[in-house]
Design an enzyme around this catalytic site. Structure first.
Site, PDB file in Angstrom:
ATOM      1  N   SER A 159       0.840  -1.194   0.000  1.00 15.92           N
ATOM      2  CA  SER A 159       0.000   0.000   0.000  1.00 15.92           C
ATOM      3  C   SER A 159       0.874   1.242   0.000  1.00 15.92           C
ATOM      4  O   SER A 159       2.024   1.206   0.457  1.00 15.92           O
ATOM      5  CB  SER A 159      -0.895   0.014   1.238  1.00 15.92           C
ATOM      6  OG  SER A 159      -1.515   1.271   1.432  1.00 15.92           O
ATOM      7  N   TYR A 185      -0.567   0.163  10.461  1.00 10.93           N
ATOM      8  CA  TYR A 185      -0.989  -0.294   9.132  1.00 10.93           C
ATOM      9  C   TYR A 185       0.140  -0.102   8.118  1.00 10.93           C
ATOM     10  O   TYR A 185       0.447  -1.005   7.327  1.00 10.93           O
ATOM     11  CB  TYR A 185      -2.228   0.479   8.696  1.00 10.93           C
ATOM     12  CG  TYR A 185      -2.700   0.125   7.300  1.00 10.93           C
ATOM     13  CD1 TYR A 185      -3.398  -1.058   7.069  1.00 10.93           C
ATOM     14  CD2 TYR A 185      -2.455   0.969   6.220  1.00 10.93           C
ATOM     15  CE1 TYR A 185      -3.834  -1.387   5.791  1.00 10.93           C
ATOM     16  CE2 TYR A 185      -2.889   0.648   4.947  1.00 10.93           C
ATOM     17  CZ  TYR A 185      -3.571  -0.529   4.743  1.00 10.93           C
ATOM     18  OH  TYR A 185      -4.003  -0.857   3.469  1.00 10.93           O
TER      19      TYR A 185
END
Length: 329
Positions: A159, A185
């Site tokens: 990501s 994350y």
């Protein structure tokens, strides 16, 4: 030979769909596994690969739900898989290996973002454990099938969240530093990218190549744990039916699946691997302080950090060092 972290000028872009990537390709006889392949970009990845003739095995926590969603598609199998449960991962791998099939494409698509529980039963950070460690264990478990292909590709979903910073190897599970869900994350997605770097190095002699993918910003169920205020900061509104409305800048699920599929099947990537990709191409390496919401930062593709993370992961999962190189076909 190391693949350059440099765009190939593939001709694809942010609006390209998975179906467009696969135009004219026949995947009959090929076998793919897609974790979380029954929702969001995972579903579109499954749909595209199956539509081109591949047999797709979907790993899902809720088998009944996955079978219901995937019922209209052909060439689909569903096996229970919970990436937060070590025994479930081993069982999934055992079931697949019992079929004695080669595995041509392993798409590590499933993941969590900002879950309500920040640590699992082992005391591991939930993002790190689910998004990265679960897929690490799964890949090791499926290694014999990947080697059997002789020309396999592993695609790990990373990501742009990796840009938050490098992994804190001294505090992987936020035991000492204050918990920050965005940092947590981001580190899990940096780990996914580093995983592709090291896996590619270890696998290339056995015909296994690996890639990390930033699918783009997608409005999906992964946003369900964010508050309305947090979503508003991204220009997103949650609707009463559970869908989202945005002011722009987001891809559709079909567009989000395109780079995963491109990394899995593109002839342009023959003989290549160990790189971070986005928008249907190899991404550009950008400076650490770049404000751009694209490109890859050095800490996500550093081979030294990749090897370090691999060794730590083996230790955390009690996997003997070098196992993935010593398994027999």
């Amino acid at each position: 030979m190391t693949t350059e972290q440099k765009p190939l000028q593939s001709g694809f872009g942010p609006e390209t769909t998975a179906k467009e990537v696969l135009a004219g390709q026949d995947l009959s006889g090929k076998v793919a596994i897609v974790t979380g392949g029954h929702g969001g970009i995972g579903l579109e990845t499954t749909r595209a690969l199956a539509g081109a003739g591949a047999t797709v095995i979907v790993g899902a926590r809720d088998v009944n739900k996955a079978q219901e969603v995937l019922a209209p598609l052909k060439n689909i199998e569903v096996i229970r898989l919970d990436l937060a449960d070590s025994s479930s991962i081993d069982e999934f791998a055992a079931v697949f290996l019992s079929s004695n099939r080669a595995l041509d494409f392993l798409i590590l698509n499933a993941g969590v973002s900002f879950p309500p529980t920040i640590k699992d039963e082992r005391g591991f950070d939930t993002h790190f454990a689910t998004n990265y460690l679960g897929h690490f264990q799964l890949t090791v478990g499926l290694w014999k099938a990947l080697k059997r292909s002789g020309n396999a590709r592993v695609v790990a979903l990373s990501s742009i969240g990796h840009m938050t910073g490098p992994i804190d190897f001294d505090d992987l599970h936020f035991s000492r530093r204050p918990y920050d869900k965005v940092v947590s994350y981001g580190e899990s997605k940096t780990a996914c990218s580093l995983f592709a770097v090291e896996l590619d190095k270890r696998g290339r002699e056995n015909g296994v190549r690996a890639f990390a993918v930033h699918p783009g910003a997608i409005l999906s169920g992964l946003a369900r744990h964010l508050s309305d205020e947090e979503l508003a900061g991204w220009g997103v509104r949650r609707n009463e039916d559970g869908t989202y409305t945005s002011s722009g800048g987001f891809k559709t699920a079909e567009q989000g699946a395109a780079t995963s599929v491109w990394c899995a099947v593109s002839p342009m990537l023959n003989g290549k691997g160990g790189v971070y990709c986005e928008d249907g191409d190899i991404a550009e390496a950008v400076p650490a302080d770049s404000p751009l919401q694209r490109g890859v930062r050095s800490w996500a593709i550093d081979p030294v950090l990749a090897e370090k993370l691999w060794t730590i992961s083996e230790d955390l999962l009690h996997i003997p060092h070098g196992t993935i190189n010593s398994l027999e076909s």
